[in-house]
Write a protein that holds these residues in place. Structure first.
Motif, mmCIF file in Angstrom:
data_model
loop_
_atom_site.group_PDB
_atom_site.id
_atom_site.type_symbol
_atom_site.label_atom_id
_atom_site.label_comp_id
_atom_site.label_asym_id
_atom_site.label_seq_id
_atom_site.Cartn_x
_atom_site.Cartn_y
_atom_site.Cartn_z
ATOM 1 N N ILE A 74 1.124 -1.311 -0.074
ATOM 2 C CA ILE A 74 0.134 0.016 0.133
ATOM 3 C C ILE A 74 0.613 1.089 0.233
ATOM 4 N N VAL A 75 2.179 1.287 0.772
ATOM 5 C CA VAL A 75 2.831 2.136 1.067
ATOM 6 C C VAL A 75 3.516 3.020 -0.286
ATOM 7 N N GLN A 76 3.249 2.290 -1.478
ATOM 8 C CA GLN A 76 4.358 2.361 -2.434
ATOM 9 C C GLN A 76 3.228 3.268 -3.564
ATOM 10 N N GLU A 77 1.885 3.097 -2.866
ATOM 11 C CA GLU A 77 0.604 3.906 -3.821
ATOM 12 C C GLU A 77 1.298 5.693 -3.025
ATOM 13 N N PHE A 78 1.118 6.158 -2.439
ATOM 14 C CA PHE A 78 0.965 7.049 -1.446
ATOM 15 C C PHE A 78 2.865 7.077 -2.014
ATOM 16 N N GLN A 79 3.320 7.172 -2.482
ATOM 17 C CA GLN A 79 4.903 8.018 -2.987
ATOM 18 C C GLN A 79 4.671 8.596 -4.319
ATOM 19 N N PHE A 80 4.132 7.481 -4.660
ATOM 20 C CA PHE A 80 3.661 8.449 -6.104
ATOM 21 C C PHE A 80 3.024 10.071 -5.990
ATOM 22 N N GLY A 81 1.953 10.060 -5.391
ATOM 23 C CA GLY A 81 1.874 11.004 -5.141
ATOM 24 C C GLY A 81 2.212 12.165 -4.143
ATOM 25 N N MET A 82 3.187 11.480 -3.138
ATOM 26 C CA MET A 82 4.435 12.554 -2.501
ATOM 27 C C MET A 82 5.387 12.831 -2.844
ATOM 28 N N ASN A 83 6.249 11.936 -3.536
ATOM 29 C CA ASN A 83 7.424 12.427 -3.723
ATOM 30 C C ASN A 83 8.161 12.048 -5.529
ATOM 31 N N TRP A 84 6.427 11.661 -6.424
ATOM 32 C CA TRP A 84 6.910 11.385 -7.479
ATOM 33 C C TRP A 84 5.108 11.744 -8.074
#
Length: 501
Positions: A74-84
């Motif tokens: 689930i964390v992978q999806e958060f990073q797309f919006g946060m850092n990328w």
């Protein structure tokens, strides 16, 4: 290459940490689902208790693993919006389709049937219950394929057009994205490596119990299944790796050159066993290599020309403009070797294990005293094998369960680092993909939180696995041995549905 702690570098570190950690669970999920389904099939066909006990034992470890895999994924999806965010905006139209298929078809497919399998032991006829775990296994493979198709587009973008007005890629041929040779070969290699991982996992845990002369019948079956899986999957991993290498040679020549630290192109290019050099000078100072092998791996010809790092860098500068298009050479070089080395170490131990157990050498014998299974006094059929040698092999077999996990991690590091400085090869560079408004402090904070969270999850995962591994296969009840013959159960209609484990 500038490795200062800029937001881009920190974002890459964060994504690398979380992705590698998550991928520890993916290959085990894929392989254990199929292996558990195979064991349950053997029980349905033969009604032998050892297969049912093995199904429940490995099924429990599979459930622990898949639960942790879902949480960390689930964390992978958060990073797309946060850092990328710039990356997400650019590839959103492309990734939307395969990731939607993964979620709506594969993931819900898995979750539905895994629920039926977990709670259906005393409610479903055994053949229908068996079908549920096979559906889970199919779902894990489909899920992996859709995600790998998306990743393969980053390696070799196809089936799209670039919209200059909004500055993003737009999907034009979804079928091409799913079936391009990069996706097919990468899926083949990942799936075979997954079964190498699952087989080694099974071998290591079975060896642990057999060395203690515990649960002999169940663990002998598990050991042999694991050994056969390791050998077959090891061979197929080598074959699929060769096919993927040839695709990589044509699509990403820089990655191939970096994998071998080949600075200048040459005919009959060697395969480097060991190399050390000065990146700033563009050559190796120490090198041990086998002539012609790299050319053969790249093009099935020992005399083929393979472009080097310097040649490819120059060609990409001419094509894409000024810049340094080299990845971090030591990382790609050693990641490639550690991937191969740890994977083939498990394969070699699998071959050795099959040979040593071909006539039940090294395997404890067992007999029954009443309802209890106990080790026979005659421990080894082959008196030529000393107990010291046997203990050494059991120890090696136990440790090898982690080798494919290490190989998988370095394989993904090689795959992603070898593509740098591109996040989408030839289209979008990594420096242009990060979120423009994210500060260094914000990335450090999120990376620290995620790393600490994953450390806690790692402790929980290891403790759960160790607890249930030590406990061994469960004792079987009368209900386990005599499942219902109709949906809903036929022994106690009012009995509440119970979690099997």
């Amino acid at each position: 290459m500038d490795l200062a702690l800029a937001p881009e570098t920190l974002a890459r570190w964060q994504f690398g940490i979380t992705t590698v950690y998550h991928f520890l669970f993916v290959p085990l999920t894929i392989s254990l689902a199929a292996l558990v389904a195979g064991l349950q099939t053997a029980w349905v066909r033969t009604e032998k208790e050892k297969y049912l006990r093995a199904t429940k034992f490995w099924g429990k470890l599979f459930l622990i693993n898949i639960a942790m895999g879902v949480v960390t994924g689930i964390v992978q999806e958060f990073q797309f919006g946060m850092n990328w965010s710039d990356y997400s905006r650019f590839v959103g139209d492309i990734f939307g389709a395969p990731l939607a298929f993964e979620a709506l078809i594969a993931f819900f497919f898995e979750s539905t049937f895994i629920g039926l399998w977990i709670f259906g032991w005393d409610k479903l006829p055994k053949k229908l219950h068996l079908a549920c775990i096979w559906m889970v296994s199919i779902g894990t493979v489909l899920s992996a394929y859709f995600i790998l198709a998306a990743n393969s587009w980053m390696q070799h973008p196809v089936g799209y057009k670039y919209n200059k007005a909004n500055g993003r890629a737009e999907l034009t041929d979804f079928w091409h994205v799913l079936t391009q040779n990069t996706a097919l070969t990468q899926a083949f290699h990942t799936l075979t490596a997954s079964f190498l991982t699952g087989g080694a996992f099974m071998v290591g845990i079975a060896a642990f119990h057999l060395a203690r002369k515990k649960h002999i019948a169940t663990m002998k079956t598990s050991l042999r299944l694991g050994l056969v899986t390791v050998v077959i999957a090891g061979l197929l991993t080598a074959v699929s790796g060769d096919l993927l290498g040839k695709v990589m040679f044509k699509q990403q020549p820089m990655k191939m050159a970096a994998a071998e630290a080949l600075w200048d192109g040459q005919n009959s290019a060697p395969f480097s066993i060991f190399a050390y050099g000065d990146v700033s000078k563009g050559h190796n100072t120490v090198e041990l290599s086998i002539p012609g092998i790299l050319s053969f791996l790249a093009d099935d010809n020992f005399n083929s020309y393979v472009p080097g790092i310097n040649d490819t860098n120059k060609a990409e500068q001419e094509k894409y403009g000024p810049g340094d298009y080299r990845p971090i050479i030591p990382v790609t070089f050693w990641a490639f070797r550690w991937m191969i080395g740890f994977g083939m170490a498990s394969f070699a131990l699998g071959i050795l294990g099959l040979w040593l157990t071909r006539k039940k050498f090294m395997l404890p014998q067992h007999m029954r005293v009443g309802e209890d299974e106990v080790p026979n006094l005659v421990l080894f059929k082959n008196k030529a094998l000393s107990p010291k040698f046997t203990k050494l092999y059991w120890l090696a077999a136990l440790w090898t369960l982690g080798f494919p996990l290490i190989a998988n991690s370095w394989g993904w590091i090689f795959t992603e680092m070898g593509r740098q400085p591109w996040v989408v090869y030839g289209v979008l560079q990594t420096r242009d993909a990060v979120s423009p408004g994210v500060s260094q402090g914000e990335v450090i904070t999120s990376m620290t939180v995620f790393t600490l969270l994953y450390a806690v999850l790692a402790v929980i995962e290891v403790k759960l696995l160790v607890k249930y591994i030590k406990a061994g296969p469960p004792e079987l009840t009368e209900d386990d041995l005599n499942p219902p013959t109709k949906i809903g159960g036929d022994r106690d209609a009012d009995k509440p549905m119970a979690f099997s484990y």
